[in-house]
Design a protein around this motif. Structure first.
Motif, PDB file in Angstrom:
ATOM      1  N   PHE A 222       4.059  10.906   2.531  1.00  0.00           N
ATOM      2  CA  PHE A 222       3.849   9.398   2.026  1.00  0.00           C
ATOM      3  C   PHE A 222       4.123   8.560   3.052  1.00  0.00           C
ATOM      4  CE2 PHE A 222       4.458  11.460  -1.887  1.00  0.00           C
ATOM      5  CZ  PHE A 222       3.415  11.249  -2.759  1.00  0.00           C
ATOM      6  N   SER A 223       3.390   7.350   3.068  1.00  0.00           N
ATOM      7  CA  SER A 223       3.923   6.203   3.876  1.00  0.00           C
ATOM      8  C   SER A 223       3.759   4.959   2.930  1.00  0.00           C
ATOM      9  CB  SER A 223       3.425   6.243   5.183  1.00  0.00           C
ATOM     10  OG  SER A 223       1.880   6.219   4.919  1.00  0.00           O
ATOM     11  N   SER A 224       4.481   3.921   3.159  1.00  0.00           N
ATOM     12  CA  SER A 224       4.146   2.804   2.561  1.00  0.00           C
ATOM     13  C   SER A 224       4.770   1.568   3.207  1.00  0.00           C
ATOM     14  CB  SER A 224       4.980   2.769   1.196  1.00  0.00           C
ATOM     15  OG  SER A 224       4.665   1.599   0.256  1.00  0.00           O
ATOM     16  N   ASP A 225       4.311   0.323   2.897  1.00  0.00           N
ATOM     17  CA  ASP A 225       4.594  -0.782   3.423  1.00  0.00           C
ATOM     18  C   ASP A 225       5.345  -1.538   2.363  1.00  0.00           C
ATOM     19  OD1 ASP A 225       2.509  -1.676   1.999  1.00  0.00           O
ATOM     20  OD2 ASP A 225       1.507  -2.747   3.618  1.00  0.00           O
ATOM     21  N   ILE A 226       5.772  -1.003   1.310  1.00  0.00           N
ATOM     22  CA  ILE A 226       6.426  -1.662  -0.015  1.00  0.00           C
ATOM     23  C   ILE A 226       7.773  -1.609   0.132  1.00  0.00           C
ATOM     24  CG2 ILE A 226       6.513  -1.817  -2.524  1.00  0.00           C
ATOM     25  CD1 ILE A 226       3.730  -0.403  -2.781  1.00  0.00           C
ATOM     26  N   PRO A 227       8.462  -2.923   0.065  1.00  0.00           N
ATOM     27  CA  PRO A 227       9.925  -3.091   0.812  1.00  0.00           C
ATOM     28  C   PRO A 227      10.642  -2.253  -0.416  1.00  0.00           C
ATOM     29  CG  PRO A 227       8.737  -5.389   0.654  1.00  0.00           C
ATOM     30  CD  PRO A 227       7.662  -4.044   0.207  1.00  0.00           C
ATOM     31  N   GLY A 228      11.316  -1.385  -0.010  1.00  0.00           N
ATOM     32  CA  GLY A 228      12.542  -0.808  -0.693  1.00  0.00           C
ATOM     33  C   GLY A 228      11.990   0.464  -1.820  1.00  0.00           C
ATOM     34  N   LEU A 229      10.760   0.718  -1.441  1.00  0.00           N
ATOM     35  CA  LEU A 229      10.194   1.742  -2.397  1.00  0.00           C
ATOM     36  C   LEU A 229      10.603   3.241  -1.676  1.00  0.00           C
ATOM     37  CD1 LEU A 229       8.129   2.818  -4.353  1.00  0.00           C
ATOM     38  CD2 LEU A 229       6.494   2.688  -2.903  1.00  0.00           C
TER      39      LEU A 229
ATOM     40  N   THR B 164       0.738  -1.036  -0.167  1.00  0.00           N
ATOM     41  CA  THR B 164       0.051   0.092   0.058  1.00  0.00           C
ATOM     42  C   THR B 164       0.875   1.126   0.217  1.00  0.00           C
ATOM     43  OG1 THR B 164      -1.627  -1.201   1.215  1.00  0.00           O
ATOM     44  CG2 THR B 164      -1.824   1.005   1.292  1.00  0.00           C
ATOM     45  N   LEU B 165       0.554   2.445  -0.797  1.00  0.00           N
ATOM     46  CA  LEU B 165       1.241   3.569  -0.827  1.00  0.00           C
ATOM     47  C   LEU B 165       0.089   4.393  -0.296  1.00  0.00           C
ATOM     48  CD1 LEU B 165       3.556   5.243  -1.505  1.00  0.00           C
ATOM     49  CD2 LEU B 165       2.952   5.097  -4.019  1.00  0.00           C
ATOM     50  N   ARG B 166       0.339   5.350   0.402  1.00  0.00           N
ATOM     51  CA  ARG B 166      -0.367   6.321   1.108  1.00  0.00           C
ATOM     52  C   ARG B 166      -0.055   7.502   1.124  1.00  0.00           C
ATOM     53  NH1 ARG B 166      -4.872   5.339   5.030  1.00  0.00           N
ATOM     54  NH2 ARG B 166      -4.916   6.919   6.451  1.00  0.00           N
ATOM     55  N   LEU B 167      -0.812   8.619   0.835  1.00  0.00           N
ATOM     56  CA  LEU B 167      -0.638  10.108   0.825  1.00  0.00           C
ATOM     57  C   LEU B 167      -1.549  10.788   1.752  1.00  0.00           C
ATOM     58  CD1 LEU B 167       1.300  12.618  -0.237  1.00  0.00           C
ATOM     59  CD2 LEU B 167      -0.783  12.697  -2.063  1.00  0.00           C
ATOM     60  N   THR B 168      -1.096  11.188   2.688  1.00  0.00           N
ATOM     61  CA  THR B 168      -1.682  12.059   3.633  1.00  0.00           C
ATOM     62  C   THR B 168      -1.335  13.459   3.908  1.00  0.00           C
ATOM     63  OG1 THR B 168      -2.332   9.863   5.033  1.00  0.00           O
ATOM     64  CG2 THR B 168      -2.868  12.098   6.120  1.00  0.00           C
ATOM     65  N   GLY B 169      -2.071  14.347   3.534  1.00  0.00           N
ATOM     66  CA  GLY B 169      -1.454  15.748   3.544  1.00  0.00           C
ATOM     67  C   GLY B 169      -0.496  15.762   2.489  1.00  0.00           C
ATOM     68  N   GLY B 170       0.480  16.212   2.921  1.00  0.00           N
ATOM     69  CA  GLY B 170       1.591  16.046   2.243  1.00  0.00           C
ATOM     70  C   GLY B 170       2.773  14.900   2.346  1.00  0.00           C
TER      71      GLY B 170
END
Ligand SMILES: NC(=O)c1ccc[n+]([C@@H]2O[C@H](COP(=O)([O-])OP(=O)(O)OC[C@H]3O[C@@H](n4cnc5c(N)ncnc54)[C@H](O)[C@@H]3O)[C@@H](O)[C@H]2O)c1
Length: 426
Positions: free
Chosen positions: A285-292, A277-283
């Motif tokens: 980013f967070s993600s659980d994708i390894p190495g992204l 999952t790739l998430r954008l909250t306000g400005g």
């Protein structure tokens, strides 16, 4: 898409521009055009706004620069020689103003939402045969959205399964008092359909459709959806909304947004793929994708200038420029209209679940637990009714064909007679 407008377009270095609507968001249009004028790419010829007396400082600054002020678009089109106009006027004026400009052969940068109804959009697409109209969903040009789109196209998320977004965007009574068209379903016989999904949070929905489009520059359309619209402010239209459905690219989508909340939560987008999952909250980013690798300073760019600047490139005869055409907003209007069809109008939200509050004498309404429900729609894709909101109604699925053939007039123009249930809360 046929970009045949190039054959009829001129090649001009400086586009002669008129800005229609200079208060409210029109000030951002003016700022962008003035920046481009300073850079020698545009010539601000005139503005049109009936409320000149409300803009004394601006009036004297523009007069000193030789910029004409007209009280109507018609007068401006008649008296000036223009290549393009920008329109940031009340939504019920968009349809008529765009038509008048296109009939004159003038290019139009039209503020979002383009028009309230799908039937209007279809008409506009038909008469804009030279593709002179661009729609101002400027966040599509922002760095965070470009990063998300590129990550999807590069396969960083694997196969995308679901794109969801939304926000809690508190607005109090003063928001609805600021303009005669705010919170209305229609005004003077023109559709308005003003609410968070169609206006203040429209960008979130259009961003979802952009991210869900299969190519670098394509906007997905829903094939089917279920939606819910509620009202607790004493307005005709909705202040609380959610929708979920399937896009023509096979991706699931969901959106939730409301003004009837006390606490703000920022625009959030969540893209779920087979790799994570790739998430954008306000400005952020967070993600659980390894190495992204994620950008550190998302949101520091100026998408408004980028958006108007691209429009000027397009007007100058660069048809390959990525502008958002009317056709690119079809999925957006289908979704908002489909939500109304699925919801079968706008439901008065049970006042037992609504609390009132005040900020500096400005009353607001807060639906209990709604902030959490919006978060749940973003994280699970489920609607308010599916997340057990005690005030929510289960609604049916509608297909794109049903949306296209639906007659919305009863809800749009019959709205004045709707009960204004929560007035007592204020
Ligand atoms: N892209 C964004 O981020 C963004 C943000 C806010 C608003 N908007 C959009 O901008 C548009 C305008 O919204 P607003 O809240 O600024 O509206 P508004 O009611 O404040 O009106 C904007 C301006 O239009 C002028 N106007 C009214 N009637 C006019 C007429 N007949 N001819 C010329 N000018 C006229 C008003 O005097 C005002 O100066 C809407 O489509 C809204 O959704 C976009």
């Amino acid at each position: 898409m046929d970009k045949s407008h190039q054959t009829k377009a001129f090649r001009r270095e400086r586009v002669r521009v008129g800005v229609v609507g200079v208060g409210g968001f029109g000030r951002s249009h003016l700022g962008a055009v003035e920046s481009l004028a300073s850079a020698g790419r545009a010539h601000l010829v005139a503005v049109a706004d009936p409320f000149r007396e409300q803009h004394v400082e601006l009036d004297s600054r523009l007069s000193a620069q030789g910029v004409a002020w007209h009280s109507t678009l018609e007068e401006m089109l008649e008296k000036e020689t223009l290549d393009a106009i920008t329109i940031a006027t009340p939504v019920p004026l968009h349809f008529g103003m765009t038509r008048r400009a296109v009939e004159k052969g003038v290019f139009v940068y039209l503020e979002k939402p383009p028009v309230p109804l799908l039937s209007q959009l279809d008409e506009m697409i038909a008469w804009d045969e030279d593709f002179r109209v661009a729609v101002g969903f400027q966040l599509i040009y922002s760095e965070p959205i470009r990063f998300l789109k590129q990550a999807i196209l590069d396969g960083k998320l694997g196969t995308v399964r679901s794109i969801r977004g939304g926000a809690a965007a508190p607005r109090r009574q003063s928001y609805y008092n600021r303009a005669s068209w705010a919170g209305r379903m229609s005004i003077n016989g023109e559709p308005v359909f003003d609410g968070p999904m169609t206006n203040a949070l429209a960008h979130v929905l259009q961003n979802i459709l952009f991210l869900g489009g299969g190519d670098a520059w394509s906007f997905a359309r829903p094939t089917s959806l279920r939606g819910e619209l509620y009202r607790c402010y004493p307005v005709e239209s909705f202040d609380t909304s959610c929708v979920r459905g399937v896009l023509d690219t096979g991706v699931e989508f969901a959106f939730a947004g409301s003004h009837a909340v006390r606490d703000e939560s920022p625009h959030t987008l969540e893209v779920v793929g087979t790799r994570g999952t790739l998430r954008l909250t306000g400005g952020t980013f967070s993600s659980d994708i390894p190495g992204l690798e994620l950008p550190q300073h998302a949101g520091s760019d100026v998408p408004m200038l980028a958006s108007v600047s691209r429009f000027m490139d397009y007007v100058c005869g660069q048809p390959e420029t990525d502008i958002i055409r009317l056709e690119d907003t079809r999925g957006f209007v289908e979704t908002t209209n489909g939500t109304l069809v699925s919801s079968r109008g706008i439901f008065p939200l049970d006042a037992r679940f609504v609390e009132s509050y005040q900020v500096e004498g400005d009353p607001g309404l807060d639906v209990l637990g709604l902030g959490d429900l919006i978060t749940q729609t973003i994280t699970t894709g489920r609607l308010f009714s599916e997340n057990s909101a005690p005030w929510a109604n289960r609604t049916p699925t509608v297909t794109r064909e049903e949306i296209q053939s639906a007659v919305l007039e009863e809800w749009i123009f019959g709205a004045e007679e709707n009960p204004k249930n929560a007035t007592a809360c204020l």
